[in-house]
Scaffold this active site. Structure first.
Site, short mmCIF file in Angstrom:
data_model
loop_
_atom_site.label_atom_id
_atom_site.label_comp_id
_atom_site.label_asym_id
_atom_site.label_seq_id
_atom_site.Cartn_x
_atom_site.Cartn_y
_atom_site.Cartn_z
N LYS A 119 -3.64 1.85 -10.85
CA LYS A 119 -3.52 0.69 -10.15
C LYS A 119 -4.01 0.20 -8.35
O LYS A 119 -5.33 -0.50 -8.44
CB LYS A 119 -2.66 -0.66 -9.59
CG LYS A 119 -2.00 -1.80 -9.01
CD LYS A 119 -1.31 -2.05 -8.41
CE LYS A 119 -0.40 -2.10 -7.50
NZ LYS A 119 -0.03 -2.49 -6.33
N ASN A 120 -3.80 1.45 -7.63
CA ASN A 120 -3.86 1.55 -5.86
C ASN A 120 -4.83 1.95 -6.11
O ASN A 120 -6.16 1.82 -5.45
CB ASN A 120 -3.22 1.74 -6.11
CG ASN A 120 -1.81 1.40 -5.16
OD1 ASN A 120 -1.56 0.74 -5.31
ND2 ASN A 120 -0.34 2.37 -4.70
N CYS B 193 5.10 -7.60 4.64
CA CYS B 193 5.40 -7.49 3.53
C CYS B 193 6.87 -6.62 3.44
O CYS B 193 7.02 -6.44 4.33
CB CYS B 193 4.09 -5.80 2.95
SG CYS B 193 4.66 -5.78 1.53
N ARG C 150 3.24 -3.78 7.94
CA ARG C 150 2.30 -2.54 7.58
C ARG C 150 1.09 -3.00 9.06
O ARG C 150 0.35 -3.88 8.54
CB ARG C 150 1.99 -2.78 5.99
CG ARG C 150 3.58 -2.65 5.70
CD ARG C 150 3.45 -2.82 3.76
NE ARG C 150 2.47 -1.83 3.03
CZ ARG C 150 2.11 -1.97 1.47
NH1 ARG C 150 2.46 -2.62 1.13
NH2 ARG C 150 1.17 -0.84 1.44
N ILE D 159 -2.43 -2.48 10.62
CA ILE D 159 -4.03 -1.53 9.85
C ILE D 159 -4.51 -1.61 11.50
O ILE D 159 -5.43 -1.11 11.43
CB ILE D 159 -4.40 -2.90 9.15
CG1 ILE D 159 -4.79 -4.06 9.74
CG2 ILE D 159 -3.57 -3.12 7.76
CD1 ILE D 159 -5.27 -5.28 8.79
N ASP E 199 6.56 5.68 -3.21
CA ASP E 199 6.64 4.41 -4.32
C ASP E 199 7.76 4.55 -5.20
O ASP E 199 7.06 3.78 -6.53
CB ASP E 199 5.17 4.13 -4.64
CG ASP E 199 4.49 3.50 -3.58
OD1 ASP E 199 4.79 2.72 -2.92
OD2 ASP E 199 2.84 3.11 -3.99
N ILE F 99 8.37 6.82 5.03
CA ILE F 99 7.19 5.87 5.61
C ILE F 99 7.24 4.75 5.76
O ILE F 99 6.53 4.01 6.55
CB ILE F 99 6.71 6.05 3.60
CG1 ILE F 99 6.02 7.31 3.48
CG2 ILE F 99 4.93 5.83 4.02
CD1 ILE F 99 5.45 8.08 3.98
N ARG G 28 2.56 -7.15 -10.84
CA ARG G 28 1.91 -6.95 -10.21
C ARG G 28 1.35 -5.98 -10.25
O ARG G 28 -0.22 -5.21 -10.41
CB ARG G 28 2.20 -6.92 -8.49
CG ARG G 28 2.73 -8.54 -8.53
CD ARG G 28 2.77 -8.51 -6.28
NE ARG G 28 2.20 -7.62 -6.05
CZ ARG G 28 2.39 -6.87 -4.28
NH1 ARG G 28 3.22 -7.87 -3.88
NH2 ARG G 28 1.64 -6.32 -4.33
C1 UD1 Z 1 -0.65 2.63 0.40
C2 UD1 Z 1 0.10 1.84 -1.52
C3 UD1 Z 1 1.25 1.98 -1.54
C4 UD1 Z 1 2.23 3.25 -1.07
C5 UD1 Z 1 1.58 3.68 -0.09
C6 UD1 Z 1 1.89 4.76 0.96
C7 UD1 Z 1 -2.25 0.92 -1.93
C8 UD1 Z 1 -3.02 0.13 -2.04
N1 UD1 Z 1 -0.78 1.14 -1.71
O1 UD1 Z 1 -0.83 1.64 1.06
O2 UD1 Z 1 1.87 1.83 -2.74
O3 UD1 Z 1 3.45 3.09 -0.82
O4 UD1 Z 1 0.01 3.89 0.01
O5 UD1 Z 1 1.73 5.85 -0.40
O6 UD1 Z 1 -2.40 2.05 -2.35
N2 UD1 Z 1 0.06 3.20 8.95
C9 UD1 Z 1 -0.25 2.41 10.22
N3 UD1 Z 1 -0.82 1.69 11.20
C10 UD1 Z 1 -2.37 1.60 9.78
C11 UD1 Z 1 -2.08 2.04 8.44
C12 UD1 Z 1 -0.51 2.50 8.08
O7 UD1 Z 1 0.77 2.49 11.08
O8 UD1 Z 1 -3.47 1.40 10.90
C13 UD1 Z 1 1.57 3.32 8.08
C14 UD1 Z 1 2.98 2.55 7.70
O9 UD1 Z 1 3.27 1.76 8.37
C15 UD1 Z 1 3.46 3.41 7.12
C16 UD1 Z 1 2.19 4.52 6.75
O10 UD1 Z 1 1.52 4.90 7.67
O11 UD1 Z 1 3.88 3.84 8.25
C17 UD1 Z 1 1.60 4.91 5.36
O12 UD1 Z 1 0.50 3.66 5.07
P1 UD1 Z 1 -0.32 3.77 4.29
O13 UD1 Z 1 -0.65 5.01 3.87
O14 UD1 Z 1 -1.18 2.30 4.80
O15 UD1 Z 1 0.35 2.82 3.22
P2 UD1 Z 1 -1.33 1.44 2.23
O16 UD1 Z 1 -2.15 2.01 2.46
O17 UD1 Z 1 -0.99 0.48 3.04
#
Ligand code: UD1
Length: 430
Positions: free
Chosen positions: A22-23, A117, A122, A124, A305, A327, A397
């Site tokens: 999925k991801n 979430c 979370r 970006i 996950d 995480i 999902r």
């Molecule tokens: C993706 C996966 C999710 C998985 C996660 C970690 C998808 C669609 N989702 O989520 O299932 O649990 O990776 O393996 O692929 N962070 C920041 N700033 C940012 C982005 C992230 O601080 O701009 C932090 C987050 O809060 C978190 C860490 O980085 O603590 C990792 O997050 P991230 O790898 O970005 O997770 P997702 O891509 O949202």
């Protein structure tokens, strides 16, 4: 509201086929809009998140043709706008991948800010930092992120935190930028590699995906491709832990065993046998599981996950285990539900201390999120008596035919929609 009803106690035995990841699919679908030519994507999982993503894409004018349940043909030559509707982003955060893809191709994108979430905050910020470094002007207007640039120019970007989403989003935005972009401290997850391979199959020039430095030489144009998505390592890992918790014997097929190493290592540690084949992994649990400690980390570490699934197995293991979630801060909500089934655990901040019990007993529980929901189903399968899991929409999902696949392994589980159906199930299982 649909629920799962489960009569626990049967060891899972047999073979199960794992669906596409999925991801990886979420990133690949978004990346597909970066060419005007037709793209064929195969091994697409038929799960809610993917279907919503396809709707979001159709919403901006992508021609989406589902050829089979697991294959889709996409043509983006008629994209009418670069503004994604909030309805979709509300349902799946990862529709933010359309930001990187639209910005990369059209140099302009408008995507609503993803809401909160339930696994924690979370942000970006890293995605946006990357877009800015490539020369985009990024602003927040009326709840949306607006990114635009006259030209995207290559840059040297260092990610402060290892982020899957930021790595993929920046990679897409840089694929058609002028010059050579370097992203450092990248996520190394298999789905990052899969999105890079997909972009390369469309003519992009991305090197180093799977390591912590990715180099991208921008190209002017991307072209048609046919691509098959990698198997879902989290779905595979979920079935591996379901085998472990129920003292079963399951051959998990259509997987890349290399992607499952962290999961396999933990299963071995807690007393399972794990046998690897070319594209399958067999998990056999013939005795009571034993305690261990685990800390979630970016790939190749133990995946966040897969944290709730190991948490459930450890709730049944002999001895005391420590699970550390590094995480996401809010991923232990399932522990309260598990306690209703008799688990003994104490959560302090990002750590859960779990003292294994001999058995869990069935209860009515509620899925707090996707992976925790799947873990509660595992708990129900291992428990004595009947478990009812509410809010299974979260599970749907990301897991294709979850109940059907579990039934094929001997589980007594049904999707139900009413008390009448629950009664019928109870009568049937005795
Ligand atoms: C993706 C996966 C999710 C998985 C996660 C970690 C998808 C669609 N989702 O989520 O299932 O649990 O990776 O393996 O692929 N962070 C920041 N700033 C940012 C982005 C992230 O601080 O701009 C932090 C987050 O809060 C978190 C860490 O980085 O603590 C990792 O997050 P991230 O790898 O970005 O997770 P997702 O891509 O949202």
């Amino acid at each position: 509201m649909e629920q799962y009803i489960i009569k626990g106690g049967n060891p899972l035995v047999g073979e199960v086929d794992i669906s596409g990841a999925k991801n990886a699919a979420l990133g690949i679908l978004a990346a597909a809009i970066m060419t005007d030519e037709t793209v064929l994507i195969e091994n697409l999982p038929d799960v809610k998140d993917i279907n919503v993503m396809l709707e979001a894409m159709a919403g901006i004018g992508v021609k989406v043709e589902r050829i089979t349940r697991h294959a889709v043909m996409l043509n983006s030559s008629m994209i009418g706008g670069v503004s994604v509707d909030y309805e979709y982003i509300k349902k799946i955060r990862a529709s933010y991948y359309l930001l990187g893809a639209l910005l990369g191709k059209y140099k302009k994108a408008e995507v609503p800010l993803p809401g909160g979430c339930n696994i924690g905050s979370r942000p970006i910020d890293l995605h946006l930092k990357g877009f800015k470094a490539l020369g985009a002007h990024v602003s927040i207007r009326n709840g949306s992120i607006c990114a635009e640039a006259d030209h995207l120019r290559a840059s040297h970007i260092y990610l402060d935190t290892v982020s899957v989403g930021a790595t993929i989003n920046i990679m897409m935005a840089a694929a058609m930028a002028e010059g050579r972009t370097i992203i450092e401290n990248c996520a190394r997850e298999p789905h990052v590699v899969d999105v890079a391979n997909f972009l390369n199959s469309m003519g992009a020039n991305i090197k180093g995906a799977g390591t912590d430095v990715i180099r991208i030489r921008g190209v002017e144009k991307l072209h048609a491709t046919e691509y098959s998505i990698i198997p879902d390592q989290i779905e595979a890992g979920t079935f591996m832990f379901a085998a472990a918790a129920t003292k079963g014997d399951v051959m998990v097929k259509n997987v890349i065993p290399k992607h499952l190493e962290a999961t396999s290592a933990k299963l071995l540690e807690i007393g399972c046998e794990v046998e690897e084949f070319d594209s399958a992994v067999r998990v056999v649990a013939s005795k009571r599981l034993t305690c261990t400690n685990v800390k979630t980390l970016p790939y190749p570490g133990y995946p966040t996950d897969m944290q709730p699934q190991i948490g459930v197995a450890l709730a049944l293991a002999s001895g005391t285990s420590i699970v550390t979630e590094s995480i996401f801060e809010n991923r232990f909500k399932y522990m309260d539900e598990l306690a209703r089934m008799g688990a003994v655990a104490k959560v302090e901040g990002n750590t859960a201390i779990i003292t294994g019990v001999e058995k869990l007993t069935g209860a009515r529980v509620s899925a707090p999120d996707l992976r925790a929901g799947a873990a509660l189903v595992i708990a129900g399968l291992a428990a004595e008596g009947i478990t009812v899991v509410d809010d299974i929409v979260y599970i749907q999902r990301g897991y294709e035919n979850f109940d059907e696949k579990l039934r094929s392994l001997g589980a007594e589980i049904q999707k139900i929609n009413s008390e009448k159906e629950a009664q019928k199930f109870r009568l049937l299982v005795g």
